[in-house]
Write a protein that holds these residues in place. Structure first.
Motif, mmCIF file in Angstrom:
data_model
loop_
_atom_site.group_PDB
_atom_site.id
_atom_site.type_symbol
_atom_site.label_atom_id
_atom_site.label_comp_id
_atom_site.label_asym_id
_atom_site.label_seq_id
_atom_site.Cartn_x
_atom_site.Cartn_y
_atom_site.Cartn_z
ATOM 1 N N THR A 84 0.822 -1.219 0.000
ATOM 2 C CA THR A 84 0.000 0.000 0.000
ATOM 3 C C THR A 84 0.852 1.263 0.000
ATOM 4 N N ALA A 85 2.071 1.160 -0.503
ATOM 5 C CA ALA A 85 2.985 2.306 -0.437
ATOM 6 C C ALA A 85 2.555 3.457 -1.334
ATOM 7 N N ILE A 86 1.965 3.161 -2.493
ATOM 8 C CA ILE A 86 1.487 4.227 -3.378
ATOM 9 C C ILE A 86 0.014 4.472 -3.083
ATOM 10 N N VAL A 87 -0.268 5.659 -2.593
ATOM 11 C CA VAL A 87 -1.628 6.017 -2.194
ATOM 12 C C VAL A 87 -2.264 6.902 -3.267
ATOM 13 N N THR A 88 -3.459 6.517 -3.698
ATOM 14 C CA THR A 88 -4.208 7.343 -4.636
ATOM 15 C C THR A 88 -5.008 8.391 -3.864
ATOM 16 N N VAL A 89 -4.800 9.652 -4.196
ATOM 17 C CA VAL A 89 -5.562 10.740 -3.595
ATOM 18 C C VAL A 89 -6.571 11.189 -4.651
ATOM 19 N N ARG A 90 -7.792 10.791 -4.464
ATOM 20 C CA ARG A 90 -8.818 10.990 -5.488
ATOM 21 C C ARG A 90 -8.911 12.460 -5.925
ATOM 22 N N GLY A 91 -8.858 12.635 -7.228
ATOM 23 C CA GLY A 91 -8.983 13.972 -7.794
ATOM 24 C C GLY A 91 -7.722 14.812 -7.725
#
Length: 238
Positions: free
Chosen positions: A220-227
């Protein structure tokens, strides 16, 4: 300066000759691979700066040959195919390709993509030599020259190879020090002619880097920050 050598892997002789003529007209050397039973060996012997690789080939498809080439070389590979499905793009990038052209394509679009990729790899936009061989964030170590990544938190030493694009993406995220990096920022950092880049290309490459980090115990090291984009949280992945 010696011109760039482009290797063409295309089973339609007429198309191959048209591509060769186009490339030579723009000042490149262009070699058409004749032996389609041993494409990987032929490409390596050609020592190209870039490979144009068709998907529909006799014996084995382009995805197979791309994986074979990637066992020995990081040369940029651009797929050329009449297939236009989204899964074909995904498979192309998953197999180690750098870009994708759908036939029929305008010659100027092809040349723009090739020039951009060549500049990124060898020209004025290529990564400048530095004394810094590695970038490290909380035990995650990227070798910027060899395009490999490892994690100090991994049980046993595991070193994974990355494509040039994967290494560039990971480096940009690591250098942001946990800050959000927008999709436009990532696109601009890796592909200067972004008007010719499908947004799915970035999505697929992010997914590939995620899988590499998962192999290092960082799922889970790369986190998607929506938008907004993406950020790297190495501690969250340990």
């Amino acid at each position: 300066m010696k011109p760039y050598n482009i290797c063409i892997v295309e089973d339609d002789q007429k198309v191959a000759e048209l591509l060769q003529t186009q490339l030579v007209r723009f000042g490149y050397e262009a070699t058409v691979i004749g032996n389609l039973e041993g494409i990987d060996a032929e490409v390596l012997a050609c020592k190209p700066h870039l490979v144009l690789l068709d998907i529909n080939l006799p014996y084995y498809d382009g995805f197979y040959w791309c994986r074979r080439i990637r066992q020995h070389s990081k040369v940029p590979i651009v797929y050329i195919s009449a297939r236009s499905g989204e899964m074909d793009l995904v498979l192309a990038l998953e197999s180690g390709g750098d870009d994708y052209l759908t036939k029929p394509f305008h010659p100027e679009v092809m040349m723009a993509k090739l020039r951009a990729l060549l500049r990124r790899t060898y020209g004025e936009y290529a990564e400048a030599p530095t004394n810094e061989d590695e970038v490290e964030v909380q035990g995650l170590v990227l070798d910027v020259h060899r395009h490999t990544v490892r994690s100090a938190s991994t049980s046993g030493e595991i070193v994974l190879s990355l494509s040039a694009t994967e290494a560039g993406l990971l480096r940009r995220l690591m250098e942001a020090q946990g800050k959000i990096v927008s999709r436009d920022d990532l696109l601009g950092a890796l592909w200067d002619d972004t008007q010719f880049v499908d947004d799915n290309t970035l999505t697929v490459n992010i997914a590939r880097v995620r899988r590499k980090l998962e192999e290092l115990g960082l799922p889970t090291a790369i986190v998607t920050v929506r938008g907004q984009g993406y950020r790297l949280e190495v501690e969250a992945g340990v």
